[in-house]
Write a protein that holds these residues in place. Structure first.
Motif, PDB file in Angstrom:
ATOM      1  N   PRO A 164       0.923  -1.065   0.567  1.00  0.00           N
ATOM      2  CA  PRO A 164       0.587  -0.574  -0.032  1.00  0.00           C
ATOM      3  C   PRO A 164       0.637   1.493   0.030  1.00  0.00           C
ATOM      4  O   PRO A 164       1.918   0.989   0.679  1.00  0.00           O
ATOM      5  N   ASN A 165       0.414   2.237  -0.578  1.00  0.00           N
ATOM      6  CA  ASN A 165       1.229   3.923  -0.977  1.00  0.00           C
ATOM      7  C   ASN A 165       0.498   4.615   0.698  1.00  0.00           C
ATOM      8  O   ASN A 165       0.341   5.622   0.611  1.00  0.00           O
ATOM      9  N   GLY A 166       1.498   3.499   1.547  1.00  0.00           N
ATOM     10  CA  GLY A 166       0.912   4.274   3.568  1.00  0.00           C
ATOM     11  C   GLY A 166      -0.114   4.030   3.487  1.00  0.00           C
ATOM     12  O   GLY A 166      -0.634   3.174   3.006  1.00  0.00           O
ATOM     13  N   TYR A 167      -0.213   4.711   4.470  1.00  0.00           N
ATOM     14  CA  TYR A 167      -1.109   3.937   5.745  1.00  0.00           C
ATOM     15  C   TYR A 167      -2.395   4.490   4.988  1.00  0.00           C
ATOM     16  O   TYR A 167      -3.577   4.126   5.672  1.00  0.00           O
ATOM     17  N   ARG A 168      -2.452   6.225   4.646  1.00  0.00           N
ATOM     18  CA  ARG A 168      -4.135   6.954   4.764  1.00  0.00           C
ATOM     19  C   ARG A 168      -4.199   5.942   2.829  1.00  0.00           C
ATOM     20  O   ARG A 168      -5.426   5.841   2.638  1.00  0.00           O
ATOM     21  N   TYR A 169      -4.145   4.676   2.178  1.00  0.00           N
ATOM     22  CA  TYR A 169      -4.361   4.383   1.233  1.00  0.00           C
ATOM     23  C   TYR A 169      -4.873   2.779   0.626  1.00  0.00           C
ATOM     24  O   TYR A 169      -4.607   2.454   0.473  1.00  0.00           O
ATOM     25  N   LYS A 184     -13.205   1.191   5.334  1.00  0.00           N
ATOM     26  CA  LYS A 184     -12.915   1.301   3.739  1.00  0.00           C
ATOM     27  C   LYS A 184     -12.243   3.126   3.644  1.00  0.00           C
ATOM     28  O   LYS A 184     -12.736   3.572   4.174  1.00  0.00           O
ATOM     29  N   SER A 185     -10.969   3.174   3.133  1.00  0.00           N
ATOM     30  CA  SER A 185     -10.632   4.173   3.011  1.00  0.00           C
ATOM     31  C   SER A 185     -11.050   5.257   1.617  1.00  0.00           C
ATOM     32  O   SER A 185     -11.429   5.280   1.167  1.00  0.00           O
ATOM     33  N   ASN A 186     -11.115   6.828   2.337  1.00  0.00           N
ATOM     34  CA  ASN A 186     -12.042   7.949   2.111  1.00  0.00           C
ATOM     35  C   ASN A 186     -11.071   8.055   1.209  1.00  0.00           C
ATOM     36  O   ASN A 186     -11.478   9.031   0.405  1.00  0.00           O
ATOM     37  N   GLN A 187      -9.886   8.158   1.354  1.00  0.00           N
ATOM     38  CA  GLN A 187      -8.772   8.330   0.040  1.00  0.00           C
ATOM     39  C   GLN A 187      -8.316   7.718  -0.755  1.00  0.00           C
ATOM     40  O   GLN A 187      -7.449   8.009  -1.946  1.00  0.00           O
ATOM     41  N   GLY A 188      -8.563   6.299  -1.515  1.00  0.00           N
ATOM     42  CA  GLY A 188      -8.918   5.673  -2.404  1.00  0.00           C
ATOM     43  C   GLY A 188      -7.791   4.397  -1.654  1.00  0.00           C
ATOM     44  O   GLY A 188      -7.852   4.998  -1.499  1.00  0.00           O
ATOM     45  N   ILE A 189      -7.703   3.535  -2.267  1.00  0.00           N
ATOM     46  CA  ILE A 189      -6.670   2.524  -2.577  1.00  0.00           C
ATOM     47  C   ILE A 189      -5.945   2.596  -3.927  1.00  0.00           C
ATOM     48  O   ILE A 189      -5.937   2.845  -4.064  1.00  0.00           O
ATOM     49  N   ARG A 235       5.950   8.972   7.937  1.00  0.00           N
ATOM     50  CA  ARG A 235       6.142  10.395   7.263  1.00  0.00           C
ATOM     51  C   ARG A 235       5.374  11.133   6.917  1.00  0.00           C
ATOM     52  O   ARG A 235       4.665  12.281   6.915  1.00  0.00           O
ATOM     53  N   ASP A 236       4.361  10.163   6.025  1.00  0.00           N
ATOM     54  CA  ASP A 236       2.947  11.012   5.172  1.00  0.00           C
ATOM     55  C   ASP A 236       2.177  11.188   6.164  1.00  0.00           C
ATOM     56  O   ASP A 236       1.399  11.879   6.059  1.00  0.00           O
ATOM     57  N   LEU A 237       1.994  10.078   7.030  1.00  0.00           N
ATOM     58  CA  LEU A 237       1.017  10.184   7.321  1.00  0.00           C
ATOM     59  C   LEU A 237       0.615  11.524   8.992  1.00  0.00           C
ATOM     60  O   LEU A 237       0.432  12.415   8.914  1.00  0.00           O
ATOM     61  N   TYR A 238       2.597  11.572   9.051  1.00  0.00           N
ATOM     62  CA  TYR A 238       2.507  12.784   9.866  1.00  0.00           C
ATOM     63  C   TYR A 238       2.273  14.917   9.294  1.00  0.00           C
ATOM     64  O   TYR A 238       1.451  14.806  10.036  1.00  0.00           O
ATOM     65  N   ASN A 239       3.093  14.373   7.897  1.00  0.00           N
ATOM     66  CA  ASN A 239       2.549  15.185   7.203  1.00  0.00           C
ATOM     67  C   ASN A 239       1.666  15.864   6.434  1.00  0.00           C
ATOM     68  O   ASN A 239       1.484  16.889   6.762  1.00  0.00           O
ATOM     69  N   THR A 240       0.857  14.685   6.673  1.00  0.00           N
ATOM     70  CA  THR A 240      -0.933  14.656   6.730  1.00  0.00           C
ATOM     71  C   THR A 240      -1.947  15.804   7.896  1.00  0.00           C
ATOM     72  O   THR A 240      -2.468  16.298   7.596  1.00  0.00           O
ATOM     73  N   ILE A 241      -1.507  15.233   8.451  1.00  0.00           N
ATOM     74  CA  ILE A 241      -2.555  15.564  10.223  1.00  0.00           C
ATOM     75  C   ILE A 241      -1.160  16.495  10.210  1.00  0.00           C
ATOM     76  O   ILE A 241      -2.408  17.651  11.163  1.00  0.00           O
ATOM     77  N   CYS A 242       0.046  16.692  10.434  1.00  0.00           N
ATOM     78  CA  CYS A 242       0.521  18.247  10.696  1.00  0.00           C
ATOM     79  C   CYS A 242      -0.048  19.702   9.596  1.00  0.00           C
ATOM     80  O   CYS A 242      -0.370  20.324  10.020  1.00  0.00           O
ATOM     81  N   ALA A 243       0.284  19.350   8.333  1.00  0.00           N
ATOM     82  CA  ALA A 243      -0.809  20.383   7.185  1.00  0.00           C
ATOM     83  C   ALA A 243      -2.505  20.768   7.969  1.00  0.00           C
ATOM     84  O   ALA A 243      -2.888  21.973   7.610  1.00  0.00           O
ATOM     85  N   ASN A 244      -2.985  19.498   8.150  1.00  0.00           N
ATOM     86  CA  ASN A 244      -4.533  19.612   8.701  1.00  0.00           C
ATOM     87  C   ASN A 244      -5.325  20.337   7.807  1.00  0.00           C
ATOM     88  O   ASN A 244      -6.086  21.548   7.858  1.00  0.00           O
ATOM     89  N   LYS A 245      -5.458  20.060   6.661  1.00  0.00           N
ATOM     90  CA  LYS A 245      -5.995  20.292   5.158  1.00  0.00           C
ATOM     91  C   LYS A 245      -6.619  19.135   4.892  1.00  0.00           C
ATOM     92  O   LYS A 245      -7.752  19.224   5.574  1.00  0.00           O
ATOM     93  N   GLU A 246      -6.290  17.932   4.357  1.00  0.00           N
ATOM     94  CA  GLU A 246      -7.488  16.972   4.014  1.00  0.00           C
ATOM     95  C   GLU A 246      -6.562  15.833   4.983  1.00  0.00           C
ATOM     96  O   GLU A 246      -6.253  14.966   4.962  1.00  0.00           O
ATOM     97  N   LEU A 247      -7.602  15.829   6.041  1.00  0.00           N
ATOM     98  CA  LEU A 247      -7.392  15.187   7.171  1.00  0.00           C
ATOM     99  C   LEU A 247      -8.196  13.304   6.335  1.00  0.00           C
ATOM    100  O   LEU A 247      -8.940  13.586   6.456  1.00  0.00           O
ATOM    101  N   PRO A 248      -7.570  12.290   6.846  1.00  0.00           N
ATOM    102  CA  PRO A 248      -7.193  11.209   6.724  1.00  0.00           C
ATOM    103  C   PRO A 248      -8.297  10.779   7.366  1.00  0.00           C
ATOM    104  O   PRO A 248      -8.820  11.093   8.468  1.00  0.00           O
ATOM    105  N   SER A 249      -9.757   9.257   6.836  1.00  0.00           N
ATOM    106  CA  SER A 249     -10.548   9.298   7.212  1.00  0.00           C
ATOM    107  C   SER A 249     -10.876   8.423   6.663  1.00  0.00           C
ATOM    108  O   SER A 249      -9.770   7.977   5.303  1.00  0.00           O
ATOM    109  N   TRP A 250     -11.748   7.181   7.050  1.00  0.00           N
ATOM    110  CA  TRP A 250     -12.315   5.714   6.632  1.00  0.00           C
ATOM    111  C   TRP A 250     -13.721   5.765   7.122  1.00  0.00           C
ATOM    112  O   TRP A 250     -13.999   6.482   7.881  1.00  0.00           O
TER     113      TRP A 250
END
Length: 526
Positions: free
Chosen positions: A214-219, A245-250, A271-286
């Motif tokens: 998988p392309n990181g944990y978000r996907y 189910k990942s809302n970011q897609g697989i 790193r991808d998970l950290y940067n995504t949440i730290c940027a506080n833009k498109e928060l990862p969701s499932w």
């Protein structure tokens, strides 16, 4: 603002967010006074107390002894499985009106009700410090802090597991660990065990397909794999499997990119998970969903619904959405909130119970016992593991006890208003029959049918070739008799798969020790 400050700010803003850790998390703008663990201010942390310039260190240097003693024990035993991980915190928002008609679990009974969650992502056979992009099962564990205690949902990113009987679990893990003499991964051990247990084939072709990277944990999705029992407010029993189910897609990465990333950025997913949440833009969701089966459907099912090597067909048991998990907070400290974050399938809430799933039943003991070994008897009292509702029981004392519950009676029954029970929360009853014996779960079970359907109906032609190539890369490092056994097993899935593996084996099998030596442990698993 000076030009120097402007240039520095510009430099920081152009860097990867995670590269600015010290700038972001520094304690204060001004230095703080250093103290010992007892709070005594420290006057010098550069030099030890010695008898003269070249004399011996004195035993009464409490500052030195405190420093070394704390350092010696700042690590705790790593998890035997899923050792390397990353995590974050957020909320689960219920989006269904099904409520108590499917389960008494309070966090699912009201639309828009929010429940705090802690999620840890990990790799199954990882060691601390290993690369995030190795082909391996990913874990996704979710702790729901409900008003009736914690519910721990432990998922993998693949919908099935290698084995169906827990007595084989230690062997499965041992076969994928380093040899105790050479300290190297052993491909013979890995494939020897897997090929001797044909039920592993379904999980294997999923793992060696594109889904294995998988392309990181978000996907990636999460799957409970285990079957749980739901109890409704009217005492109706049903059985469920959870899907996250990942809302970011697989999204997956190919083996070549994974190999490059392992060398350039072994913490790629972290790193991808950290940067995504730290940027506080498109928060990862499932989206949390279930598949549900009532007791009558259970009896007439064409497969064993408690078999962790089998999926439940979605056409027969469609997904029912329950709510959305959104991660919006990073840990304040990785050790205290992620490394000490302790999950166990034994952590259930009223309305969710254990089913006859053998793997789940064994995990009820195994996870809690492992946490007691890693963190100590009172691991559930650590802030990150502590439930929201007050704890009242008969447990007292022990290592690192944080809540001894004052002087209330710690025996039951008692006459002094100590902790008591309520029949409202009693488990459901069910009949059991049969002789106590060691039953071979695989007798009469088709271990290849679902794997065959995945290969023929889900994978594209290119994906089938990729699967064969990935399997050949790993099988090329095994002895011939093990490779032959693997090919025999894969032939039960599809003859074309076997032919394609044989073709890629002819291109990749090392012919000399020199050829073999250039294929690293990582390349073999890719």
């Amino acid at each position: 603002m000076s030009s120097g400050s402007t240039n520095e700010d510009l430099l920081l803003s152009n860097r990867d967010i995670s590269a600015n850790q010290l700038q972001t998390y520094r304690s204060n703008n001004e230095p703080t006074l250093m103290t010992s663990s007892s709070g005594m201010p420290i006057g010098d942390k550069i030099c030890s107390l010695t008898a003269g310039l070249h004399g011996p260190i004195v035993l009464h240097d409490a500052c030195l002894l405190d420093e070394i003693g704390q350092f010696n024990e700042e690590k705790i035993p790593e998890r035997c499985s899923y050792a390397k991980g990353s995590g974050a915190f957020g909320t689960f928002q219920c989006t269904t009106d099904l409520g108590s008609s499917i389960t008494r679990a309070h966090f699912l009974d009201t639309r828009d009700k929010q429940t705090r969650v802690a999620v840890r992502f990990s790799r199954f056979t990882s060691e601390l410090g290993s690369a995030d992009t190795v082909r391996d099962i990913r874990g996704m564990s979710i702790k729901f802090y409900t008003d009736c205690g914690n519910f721990d949902l432990i998922c993998n990113h693949l919908p099935v597991f290698f084995i169906r009987d827990p007595i084989l679990y230690p062997s499965l893990v041992h076969a994928q660990k380093r040899n105790p003499v050479t300290n190297l991964f052993d491909y013979d051990a890995y494939w020897d065990f897997l090929t001797l247990r044909p039920e592993t084939m379904h999980c294997l072709i999923l793992l060696y397909s594109h889904r294995g990277l998988p392309n990181g944990y978000r996907y990636m999705n999460g799957y409970s794999v285990n079957t749980y029992k739901f109890l409704s407010s009217e005492d109706r029993v049903s059985y469920v499997r959870f899907h996250v189910k990942s809302n970011q897609g697989i999204s997956s990465i190919d083996s070549t990119k994974a190999l490059v990333l392992a060398g350039m950025d072994s913490d790629y997913a972290t790193r991808d998970l950290y940067n995504t949440i730290c940027a506080n833009k498109e928060l990862p969701s499932w989206t949390l969903c279930i598949q549900q089966m009532n007791e009558e459907e259970m009896k007439i099912s064409s497969f064993d619904p408690f078999d962790t090597t089998k999926v439940w067909p979605k056409l027969d048991y469609p997904l029912i959405p329950l709510g959305t998990i959104t991660l919006n907070r990073l840990p304040a400290n990785h050790f205290s909130e992620i490394e000490q974050l302790a999950y166990s399938p034994a952590n259930l809430v009223p309305g969710i119970e254990v089913s006859p799933d053998k793997m789940l039943q064994a995990r009820i003991f195994a996870y809690s016992d492992a946490q007691r070994y890693r963190l100590g008897k009172n691991y559930a009292q650590l802030p990150v593991n502590r439930p929201l509702n007050p704890i009242t029981n008969n447990y007292r004392n022990g290592h690192m006890c944080l809540n001894n519950q004052n002087g209330a009676p710690n025996y039951f029954p008692n006459s002094f208003h100590g902790a008591t029970t309520s029949s409202h929360f009693k488990e459901s009853t069910y009949p059991v029959e049969g002789n106590v014996a060691r039953y071979e779960c695989s007798n009469g079970i088709d271990d290849f049918h679902q794997a065959q359907r995945f290969y023929r109906e889900v994978l594209s032609a290119d994906e089938r070739l990729m699967l064969a190539r990935n399997l050949a890369k790993s099988l090329a490092l095994t002895q011939q008799f093990i490779c032959k056994r693997a090919l025999e097993n894969f032939s039960h899935i599809d003859q074309d798969l076997t032919k394609d593996i044989e073709h890629f084996l002819s291109l990749q099998r090392p012919t000399t020790m020199e050829d073999r030596s250039i294929q690293t442990d990582f390349e073999g698993k890719i």
